[in-house]
Design an enzyme around this catalytic site. Structure first.
Site, PDB file in Angstrom:
ATOM      1  N   TRP A   1       0.764  -1.328   0.059  1.00 54.90           N
ATOM      2  CA  TRP A   1      -0.041  -0.079   0.123  1.00 54.90           C
ATOM      3  C   TRP A   1       0.894   1.325  -0.139  1.00 54.90           C
ATOM      4  CZ3 TRP A   1      -0.325   3.992   3.790  1.00 54.90           C
ATOM      5  CH2 TRP A   1      -1.095   5.131   3.179  1.00 54.90           C
TER       6      TRP A   1
ATOM      7  N   GLU B   1      -2.913  -2.944  -2.628  1.00 56.74           N
ATOM      8  CA  GLU B   1      -4.221  -2.342  -1.867  1.00 56.74           C
ATOM      9  C   GLU B   1      -4.520  -1.051  -2.276  1.00 56.74           C
ATOM     10  OE1 GLU B   1      -3.273  -2.090   2.463  1.00 56.74           O
ATOM     11  OE2 GLU B   1      -5.368  -1.101   2.776  1.00 56.74           O
TER      12      GLU B   1
ATOM     13  N   LYS C   1      -6.985   2.379  -2.418  1.00 55.92           N
ATOM     14  CA  LYS C   1      -7.574   3.478  -1.582  1.00 55.92           C
ATOM     15  C   LYS C   1      -8.347   4.746  -2.300  1.00 55.92           C
ATOM     16  CE  LYS C   1      -6.544   5.941   2.815  1.00 55.92           C
ATOM     17  NZ  LYS C   1      -5.622   5.977   4.052  1.00 55.92           N
TER      18      LYS C   1
ATOM     19  N   ASP D   1      -9.548  -3.007   1.337  1.00 51.83           N
ATOM     20  CA  ASP D   1      -9.678  -2.493   2.639  1.00 51.83           C
ATOM     21  C   ASP D   1     -10.877  -1.836   3.019  1.00 51.83           C
ATOM     22  OD1 ASP D   1      -9.815  -0.388   4.935  1.00 51.83           O
ATOM     23  OD2 ASP D   1      -7.548  -0.951   5.180  1.00 51.83           O
TER      24      ASP D   1
ATOM     25  N   HIS E   1     -11.580   2.031   2.628  1.00 53.02           N
ATOM     26  CA  HIS E   1     -11.054   2.565   1.497  1.00 53.02           C
ATOM     27  C   HIS E   1     -12.021   3.129   0.468  1.00 53.02           C
ATOM     28  CE1 HIS E   1      -6.438   1.802   2.526  1.00 53.02           C
ATOM     29  NE2 HIS E   1      -7.265   2.216   3.452  1.00 53.02           N
TER      30      HIS E   1
ATOM     31  N   HIS F   1      -8.509  -6.212   4.235  1.00 53.98           N
ATOM     32  CA  HIS F   1      -8.211  -5.643   5.245  1.00 53.98           C
ATOM     33  C   HIS F   1      -9.562  -5.069   6.008  1.00 53.98           C
ATOM     34  CE1 HIS F   1      -3.712  -3.861   4.841  1.00 53.98           C
ATOM     35  NE2 HIS F   1      -3.802  -5.111   5.022  1.00 53.98           N
TER      36      HIS F   1
ATOM     37  N   ASP G   1     -12.411   8.984   8.708  1.00 50.52           N
ATOM     38  CA  ASP G   1     -11.343   8.013   9.237  1.00 50.52           C
ATOM     39  C   ASP G   1     -11.684   6.542   8.632  1.00 50.52           C
ATOM     40  OD1 ASP G   1      -9.196   6.986  10.756  1.00 50.52           O
ATOM     41  OD2 ASP G   1     -10.621   5.660  12.077  1.00 50.52           O
TER      42      ASP G   1
ATOM     43  N   ASP H   1     -10.130   3.593   9.622  1.00 51.49           N
ATOM     44  CA  ASP H   1      -9.633   2.436  10.580  1.00 51.49           C
ATOM     45  C   ASP H   1      -9.925   2.509  11.916  1.00 51.49           C
ATOM     46  OD1 ASP H   1      -7.275   1.736   8.934  1.00 51.49           O
ATOM     47  OD2 ASP H   1      -6.877   4.030   8.602  1.00 51.49           O
TER      48      ASP H   1
ATOM     49  N   ASP I   1      -7.222  -4.392   9.956  1.00 50.62           N
ATOM     50  CA  ASP I   1      -6.483  -3.057   9.950  1.00 50.62           C
ATOM     51  C   ASP I   1      -7.323  -1.965  10.555  1.00 50.62           C
ATOM     52  OD1 ASP I   1      -4.930  -0.962   9.131  1.00 50.62           O
ATOM     53  OD2 ASP I   1      -5.207  -1.003   6.939  1.00 50.62           O
TER      54      ASP I   1
END
Ligand code: RNT
Ligand code: ZN
Length: 422
Positions: free
Chosen positions: A189, A230, A232, A263, A266, A290, A298, A300, A330
């Protein structure tokens, strides 16, 4: 009154009967669950800090908020915290490391010179703990990433530095996979992107594709190392443009036969990865997830047993994809006890898989096939209040980890004895 083993077993026996009535074998579900490893990310334990240089900003559009005391400051502390977390999570799992967590004695080596020996302590520990290992090159928290570009950098020397880092990391991944006897997923990533509208969206993407091709030029034994990329949508400070977007990496992964990493945090706020799994698996052999939880800007937050987590698990089980999908976590939260964050998130992931495994899927499939959508909806809703908690408790008991909230007491004690003294 404290919970006794007998009461947990009694509740399980009743739950088992209840599930058997709709054609679900809970013993089989438990057995299957126990065979599924989750790749637990090291970086929850120290706020993505790593052990290279404590003054370095994380950068890369990543932000960790909170100042809960007790974060791990050394590899030994991080390993001790991980051992504590793993002791409270049922099943046998994996550890996901970042290159910035190298642990070695002697002079510091730059990221383009990292080698397996710099991770030997991790490898030895993982073997001792029977943990599989996964790996990630670190394309942030570094002077050469400070302007927001790494593999797509237009300055050749900087781009080359990051290519060499990627090459070095694949070799480390392969050494890890060979040592622990299970393929290591080395996931790339990069943060590259722009805060405001770029004029040239094409150049960086062409440079990224070329850089990745160089990194992957050497074939590695897939039983030791598997490569993932990965995507995003945006990061803090890269709101307008991210070089490694979803379309970029989807195309890359298909054309180069790589794993794609999705993810959960993302994508657009209402966009979910659960619906992408069966699409990308039409064209890609293996997927890395992920599992994370996006909240507004945010990406995560600690995962909870919410609708999307359940939808992801259901997709994997209903679609029979568990042998093609690698599950990684993640998230990072510095505002709560970090060991607890691992335990909460990982236990939630396993609970979601359990819920999917005790679903009366065959019966639901039948309803769908015959166009009986009324029964499908009714059954799905009834399933939500089936006694899955009793099955989960029994699984924890069998796995010799605390049942219910009892794990929290263990973390509190650890906080008192260890974390609060840091
Ligand atoms: C960042 C990506 C990436 C990182 C870790 C630390 O947005 O999700 O996976 O979280 O590599
Ligand atoms: Zn991620």
């Amino acid at each position: 009154m404290p919970l006794t083993n007998q009461s947990i077993e009694r509740a399980y026996t009743l739950a088992k009967e209840r599930y058997a009535a709709v054609g679900v074998d809970t013993n089989a579900a438990i057995q299957r669950l126990a065979s599924l490893p989750i790749s637990v990310h090291c970086w929850q334990g120290d706020d993505v800090g790593g052990f290279e240089n404590s003054d370095q900003e994380i950068g890369g559009g990543l932000a960790v908020t909170g100042s809960y005391p007790g974060k791990a400051r050394t590899p030994d502390e991080l390993r001790a915290d991980l051992e504590k977390a793993f002791s409270l999570i049922p099943g046998q799992h994996r550890l996901n490391l970042h290159a910035s967590y190298a642990d070695y004695e002697g002079p510091r080596v730059e990221r383009d010179e990292l080698a397996p020996e710099h991770f030997q302590t991790w490898i030895d520990w993982a073997k001792e703990q029977s943990l599989g290992l996964d790996f990630n090159p670190t394309y942030f928290a570094h002077d050469k990433a400070a302007d927001g570009f790494t593999l797509s950098h237009e300055v050749g020397a900087i781009q080359q530095f990051w290519i060499d880092h990627g090459v070095a990391c694949r070799k480390i991944g392969a050494a890890m996979g060979e040592a622990v006897g299970s393929p290591c997923i080395t996931n790339i990533w990069i943060p590259d992107g722009m805060k405001d509208t770029p004029i040239d969206r094409r150049g960086p993407r062409e440079r990224l594709a070329a850089a990745l091709d160089e990194i992957f030029a050497e074939p590695l034994d897939p039983s030791f190392n598997l490569d993932a990329v990965e995507c995003k949508l945006f990061g803090l400070g890269s709101e307008s443009y991210v070089v490694g977007s979803h379309e970029f990496y989807l195309g890359y992964a298909i054309s180069r036969k790589k794993l794609l990493c999705l993810d959960a945090g993302h994508f657009h706020p209402t966009e979910v990865i659960s619906d992408k799994i069966s699409s990308v698996l039409q064209y890609i052999d293996r997927l890395l997830l992920h599992v994370s939880r996006g909240v507004r800007w945010d990406s995560d937050h600690v995962i909870t047993l919410n609708d999307e987590l359940q939808a992801i698990a259901h997709e994997l089980v209903r679609g029979d994809y568990l042998d093609r999908v690698h599950l990684g976590l993640d998230f990072f939260d510095a505002s709560i006890n970090r060991v607890a964050a691992w335990v909460i998130g990982t236990r939630c992931m396993i609970k979601a898989l359990l819920l999917a495994m005790v679903e009366p899927t065959e019966c639901l499939r039948e309803y769908e096939a015959t166009g009986d959508f009324t029964s499908r909806l009714a059954m799905l809703e009834e399933a939500k209040t089936s006694p899955s908690g009793a099955v989960w408790d029994y699984y924890c008991l069998q796995s010799q980890v605390p049942v219910g909230e009892a794990w929290l007491q263990v973390v509190r004690q650890y906080e008192k004895d260890v974390l609060s003294r840091r």
